[in-house]
Motif scaffolding. Structure first.
Motif, short mmCIF file in Angstrom:
data_model
loop_
_atom_site.label_atom_id
_atom_site.label_comp_id
_atom_site.label_asym_id
_atom_site.label_seq_id
_atom_site.Cartn_x
_atom_site.Cartn_y
_atom_site.Cartn_z
N LEU A 10 0.73 -1.17 0.17
CA LEU A 10 -0.08 0.12 -0.01
C LEU A 10 0.87 1.49 0.10
CD1 LEU A 10 -2.82 1.09 0.18
CD2 LEU A 10 -2.84 1.14 2.70
N LEU A 11 1.98 1.30 0.89
CA LEU A 11 2.87 2.23 0.72
C LEU A 11 3.42 2.31 -0.45
CD1 LEU A 11 4.75 2.02 4.18
CD2 LEU A 11 3.08 4.03 3.59
N ALA A 12 3.90 1.65 -1.16
CA ALA A 12 4.52 1.55 -2.52
C ALA A 12 3.60 2.14 -3.67
CB ALA A 12 5.16 0.07 -2.88
N ALA A 13 2.36 1.58 -3.49
CA ALA A 13 1.37 2.08 -4.56
C ALA A 13 1.03 3.60 -4.28
CB ALA A 13 0.21 1.40 -4.18
N THR A 14 1.04 4.00 -3.14
CA THR A 14 0.80 5.66 -2.71
C THR A 14 1.74 6.34 -3.42
OG1 THR A 14 -0.53 4.78 -0.68
CG2 THR A 14 0.27 7.10 -0.79
N ALA A 15 3.09 5.88 -3.09
CA ALA A 15 4.13 6.67 -3.53
C ALA A 15 4.21 6.74 -4.99
CB ALA A 15 5.60 6.04 -3.01
N ALA A 16 4.12 5.69 -5.79
CA ALA A 16 4.09 5.65 -7.10
C ALA A 16 2.84 6.47 -7.72
CB ALA A 16 3.70 4.29 -7.74
N LEU A 17 1.61 6.54 -7.10
CA LEU A 17 0.65 7.34 -7.35
C LEU A 17 1.09 8.86 -7.20
CD1 LEU A 17 -2.25 7.72 -8.30
CD2 LEU A 17 -3.10 7.73 -6.00
N ALA A 18 1.74 9.28 -6.12
CA ALA A 18 2.17 10.74 -6.01
C ALA A 18 3.35 11.15 -6.83
CB ALA A 18 2.77 10.67 -4.42
N LEU A 19 4.10 10.03 -7.15
CA LEU A 19 5.16 10.56 -8.01
C LEU A 19 4.53 10.85 -9.66
CD1 LEU A 19 8.16 8.06 -7.36
CD2 LEU A 19 8.21 10.76 -7.12
N SER A 20 3.60 9.81 -9.90
CA SER A 20 3.04 10.01 -11.20
C SER A 20 2.14 11.52 -11.44
CB SER A 20 2.05 8.75 -11.65
OG SER A 20 0.86 8.74 -10.61
N ALA A 21 1.68 11.84 -10.32
CA ALA A 21 0.96 12.96 -10.27
C ALA A 21 1.90 14.12 -10.62
CB ALA A 21 0.15 13.35 -8.73
N CYS A 22 3.42 14.23 -10.28
CA CYS A 22 3.99 15.15 -10.19
C CYS A 22 4.51 15.42 -11.73
CB CYS A 22 5.30 14.99 -9.48
SG CYS A 22 4.97 15.00 -7.77
N ALA A 23 4.49 14.19 -12.36
CA ALA A 23 4.85 14.33 -13.97
C ALA A 23 3.90 14.34 -14.77
CB ALA A 23 5.95 12.73 -14.21
N THR A 24 3.15 15.57 -14.73
CA THR A 24 1.97 15.74 -15.70
C THR A 24 2.26 16.82 -16.51
OG1 THR A 24 0.71 17.04 -14.13
CG2 THR A 24 0.29 14.54 -14.36
N ALA A 25 1.51 16.83 -17.72
CA ALA A 25 1.72 18.09 -18.52
C ALA A 25 1.10 19.37 -17.83
CB ALA A 25 1.31 17.82 -19.82
N THR A 26 1.54 20.55 -18.21
CA THR A 26 0.90 21.76 -17.56
C THR A 26 -0.73 21.75 -18.10
OG1 THR A 26 3.12 22.96 -17.92
CG2 THR A 26 1.15 24.20 -17.87
N PRO A 27 -1.44 21.99 -17.12
CA PRO A 27 -2.63 22.25 -17.51
C PRO A 27 -3.04 23.43 -18.05
CG PRO A 27 -2.37 22.17 -15.04
CD PRO A 27 -1.37 22.10 -15.83
N ARG A 48 -5.30 44.40 -30.69
CA ARG A 48 -4.32 43.74 -30.47
C ARG A 48 -3.92 43.39 -29.12
NH1 ARG A 48 0.91 44.44 -33.91
NH2 ARG A 48 -0.39 45.36 -35.56
N TYR A 49 -3.48 41.89 -29.02
CA TYR A 49 -2.91 41.41 -27.93
C TYR A 49 -1.81 40.56 -28.03
CZ TYR A 49 -7.30 41.82 -24.87
OH TYR A 49 -8.21 42.33 -24.27
N ARG A 50 -1.02 40.67 -26.72
CA ARG A 50 0.25 39.69 -26.60
C ARG A 50 -0.20 38.61 -25.91
NH1 ARG A 50 5.14 38.91 -27.79
NH2 ARG A 50 6.89 38.10 -26.34
N VAL A 51 -0.20 37.18 -26.54
CA VAL A 51 -0.55 36.22 -25.79
C VAL A 51 0.65 34.94 -25.59
CG1 VAL A 51 -2.13 34.03 -25.89
CG2 VAL A 51 -3.02 36.35 -26.96
N SER A 52 0.75 34.29 -24.59
CA SER A 52 1.68 33.59 -24.29
C SER A 52 1.39 32.24 -23.69
CB SER A 52 2.87 33.99 -23.62
OG SER A 52 2.52 34.54 -22.14
N PHE A 53 2.02 31.23 -23.64
CA PHE A 53 1.76 29.91 -22.86
C PHE A 53 3.09 29.46 -22.49
CE2 PHE A 53 0.83 25.84 -21.86
CZ PHE A 53 -0.35 25.64 -20.97
N ALA A 54 3.34 29.00 -21.22
CA ALA A 54 4.71 28.35 -20.83
C ALA A 54 4.22 27.08 -20.37
CB ALA A 54 5.34 29.44 -19.84
N GLY A 55 4.81 25.82 -20.72
CA GLY A 55 4.85 24.48 -20.42
C GLY A 55 5.85 24.19 -19.36
#
Length: 182
Positions: A10-27, A48-55
Motif C-alpha cells: 500500500l505504501l509503494a502504491a501510494t508513493a507511485a501515485l504521488a510521483l505520477s501526479a508530479c509528472a503531468t503536462a501543464t494544465p 491587438r493582444y500579446r498572448v503566451s503559454f509556458a509549459g
C-alpha cells in the motif's frame, strides 16, 4: 499476518501515485502566483493582444503551441471579434541538463566495496577503486514557451492570410484536446 505484507504494498502504491501526479503536462489555465506555467495575455491596442503559454518539462512543444492558439481564440471571442491573425509568433526552447548519480555506485570508503578498501591511501590508484569518481547519468530537460502578438478582426477571416484563424473554429477544434486542471 496478511496486514504485514499489505502495508508495504500500500505504501509503494501510494508513493507511485504521488510521483505520477508530479509528472503531468501543464494544465490549460492562467499562469499565476502558484505557478509560472500556463497562459497569460496582455492588451496592446484596441484590436491587438500579446498572448503566451509556458509549459513545464513534461509539456511537449505541440501542446504548448496548441494552448497558445486556443488562448488567442478565446481572447478574440471574449473581445467580441470573429478572427485573429498572428503577427509575431515564436516558440522558445529552454534546455538544461541534470546529472543523476548512479544508485548502484559504491565509493572506495564503503566497507562493502572491495578487499583493499582498508589499505588505500590518498593519491594511490587501485583496481578496486574508481579513479574518476562517482558515475552519473545525464538527462536533458526541455521546456517550451510560445508567444504571439495577434490582431483581431470582425467578419470573415482574410482568405489569403495563412496566419489568420477563425476564433470559434479554433475553440471548437482545440478546446477538447488541451489538458484542463482537475
Amino acid at each position: 499476518m496478511r496486514l504485514r505484507f499489505l502495508k508495504p504494498a500500500l505504501l509503494a502504491a501510494t508513493a507511485a501515485l504521488a510521483l505520477s501526479a508530479c509528472a503531468t503536462a501543464t494544465p490549460y489555465g492562467p499562469a499565476g502566483v502558484d505557478s509560472r506555467y500556463g497562459y497569460s495575455d496582455q492588451r496592446v491596442d484596441a484590436d491587438r493582444y500579446r498572448v503566451s503559454f509556458a509549459g513545464n518539462s513534461v509539456t511537449s512543444r505541440e501542446q504548448v503551441e496548441m494552448a497558445l492558439l486556443l488562448r488567442a481564440a478565446e481572447v478574440t471571442a471574449e473581445s467580441g471579434y470573429d478572427w485573429f491573425s498572428t503577427v509575431n509568433r515564436a516558440t522558445d526552447r529552454d534546455v538544461r541538463f541534470q546529472g543523476i548519480p548512479d544508485p548502484f555506485y559504491r565509493d572506495r570508503y564503503s566497507p562493502f566495496w572491495g578487499p583493499a578498501w582498508r589499505y588505500q591511501r590518498r593519491g594511490l590508484w587501485s583496481p578496486w577503486g574508481d579513479p574518476f569518481g562517482r558515475e552519473f547519468d545525464v538527462r536533458e530537460i526541455d521546456r517550451f514557451e510560445a508567444s504571439a502578438e495577434i490582431i483581431m478582426g470582425r467578419g470573415a477571416k482574410p482568405a489569403g492570410d495563412p496566419n489568420a484563424f477563425d476564433a470559434r473554429e479554433v475553440i471548437q477544434n482545440l478546446g477538447p484536446r488541451v489538458t484542463r486542471p482537475m
